[in-house]
Design a protein around this motif. Structure first.
Motif, short mmCIF file in Angstrom:
data_model
loop_
_atom_site.label_atom_id
_atom_site.label_comp_id
_atom_site.label_asym_id
_atom_site.label_seq_id
_atom_site.Cartn_x
_atom_site.Cartn_y
_atom_site.Cartn_z
N GLU A 1 -7.77 14.24 20.76
CA GLU A 1 -7.97 14.70 22.00
C GLU A 1 -9.01 13.75 22.11
OE1 GLU A 1 -8.59 16.65 19.38
OE2 GLU A 1 -8.06 18.99 19.16
N THR A 2 -9.81 12.93 21.50
CA THR A 2 -9.78 11.56 21.07
C THR A 2 -9.33 11.08 22.01
OG1 THR A 2 -10.98 11.33 19.62
CG2 THR A 2 -10.72 9.32 20.20
N ARG B 1 -10.42 22.02 26.12
CA ARG B 1 -9.92 22.31 25.08
C ARG B 1 -8.81 24.29 25.16
NH1 ARG B 1 -11.08 24.17 19.53
NH2 ARG B 1 -9.74 23.07 18.23
N ASN B 2 -7.77 24.32 25.06
CA ASN B 2 -7.68 25.62 25.15
C ASN B 2 -6.83 26.12 23.56
OD1 ASN B 2 -7.00 26.58 28.07
ND2 ASN B 2 -6.50 24.54 27.89
N CYS C 1 -1.78 27.87 18.35
CA CYS C 1 -2.19 25.78 18.77
C CYS C 1 -2.81 25.79 19.61
CB CYS C 1 -0.57 25.70 19.10
SG CYS C 1 -0.33 26.52 20.80
N VAL C 2 -3.56 24.18 20.22
CA VAL C 2 -4.61 23.67 20.57
C VAL C 2 -2.91 23.40 21.64
CG1 VAL C 2 -6.45 22.78 20.53
CG2 VAL C 2 -6.04 23.73 18.60
N ILE C 3 -4.11 23.53 22.90
CA ILE C 3 -3.16 23.01 24.19
C ILE C 3 -4.44 22.37 25.01
CG2 ILE C 3 -1.81 22.46 26.26
CD1 ILE C 3 -0.39 25.37 25.09
N THR C 4 -4.23 20.78 24.87
CA THR C 4 -5.51 20.20 25.71
C THR C 4 -5.18 19.50 27.10
OG1 THR C 4 -6.75 19.89 23.67
CG2 THR C 4 -6.86 18.00 25.01
N VAL C 5 -6.03 19.65 27.54
CA VAL C 5 -5.15 19.26 29.04
C VAL C 5 -6.77 18.69 29.63
CG1 VAL C 5 -5.12 20.27 31.56
CG2 VAL C 5 -4.36 21.39 30.11
N THR C 6 -5.84 17.24 30.55
CA THR C 6 -7.05 16.72 31.17
C THR C 6 -6.26 16.39 32.73
OG1 THR C 6 -5.89 14.77 30.18
CG2 THR C 6 -7.92 15.23 29.65
N LEU D 1 -0.16 19.44 22.75
CA LEU D 1 0.00 20.61 22.65
C LEU D 1 -0.21 19.66 20.58
CD1 LEU D 1 1.82 23.48 22.12
CD2 LEU D 1 2.59 21.98 20.03
N SER D 2 -1.02 20.53 19.98
CA SER D 2 -1.50 20.26 17.98
C SER D 2 -1.09 21.45 17.56
CB SER D 2 -1.95 19.72 17.78
OG SER D 2 -3.40 20.25 18.14
N ASN D 3 -0.12 22.15 16.37
CA ASN D 3 -0.50 22.95 16.21
C ASN D 3 -1.74 23.27 16.02
OD1 ASN D 3 0.78 24.94 14.87
ND2 ASN D 3 1.85 23.65 13.59
#
Length: 198
Positions: free
Chosen positions: A75-76, A108-109, A136-141, A152-154
């Motif tokens: 995310e950072t 963050r999803n 899982c986490v999927i971050t979209v920019t 994607l991260s677990n």
């Protein structure tokens, strides 16, 4: 900028090699086994920045999949990479499963199995109990060209996540490409980019 995915023939680590200078070929060293690799590209117009590639640092457990290459949170990295400049999106990231389309929001999803007790922001309709309710986490920019950058991260769960057959470990941060198959438990979900038309 061209990006070519290669696999080291010696240790099978998968790398995304970026070619911002439009070079016809590049010589790189595998970060895992130090094998010298020759990567060939199609010629590109204008050089922009030095080529980089992402892979898990040498000496740590490897999932065989491309990932962000330092210890900051993904995310950072996404927030600080200069891509999210407020441009209107020209396309959108979605997940497709069983004929259903699940849009991914900017930011963050948390993705998981649909359940009355699930706290996931994207809930996949499945009876697969090997998919966690928060899997899982999927971050979209949104990048400067209006297209999504998706990572994607677990999530912290006991159930397996794989991308195109490569299992990812806790802490991995994988840059998704259009058409990737994400397997959560025993459920296959396709990552796709849908384009807007005027």
């Amino acid at each position: 900028m061209q990006v070519k995915r290669i696999k080291c023939p010696n240790c099978n680590v998968v790398l995304d090699v970026k070619n911002s200078k439009g070079l016809p070929e590049m010589q790189i060293s595998c970060p895992r086994c130090s094998t010298e690799l020759l990567v060939k590209f199609k010629p590109q117009a204008a050089p922009v920045e030095a080529p980089t590639f992402y892979a898990r640092p040498h000496g740590s457990a490897d999932s065989g999949e491309t990932q962000l290459g330092d210890n900051r949170s993904f995310e950072t990295q996404l927030a600080g990479d200069g891509h999210n400049v407020g441009k209107e999106p020209t396309s959108r990231a979605v997940l497709v499963c069983g004929g259903n389309i699940y849009p991914l929001s900017e930011g963050r999803n948390v993705v998981g199995r649909k359940a009355s007790t699930s706290k996931a922001t994207v809930q996949i309709a499945t009876d697969d109990h090997y998919m966690s309710r928060q899997h899982c986490v999927i971050t979209v920019t949104t990048k400067a060209d209006g297209t999504p950058k998706t990572v994607l991260s677990n999530f912290q769960n006991k159930n397996e996540t794989a991308i195109d057959g490569h299992t990812i470990a806790s802490g991995d941060a994988i840059i998704l490409q259009d058409g990737n198959t994400i397997t959560m438990g025993q459920t296959a979900v396709t990552y796709s980019i849908t384009h807007f038309h005027d």
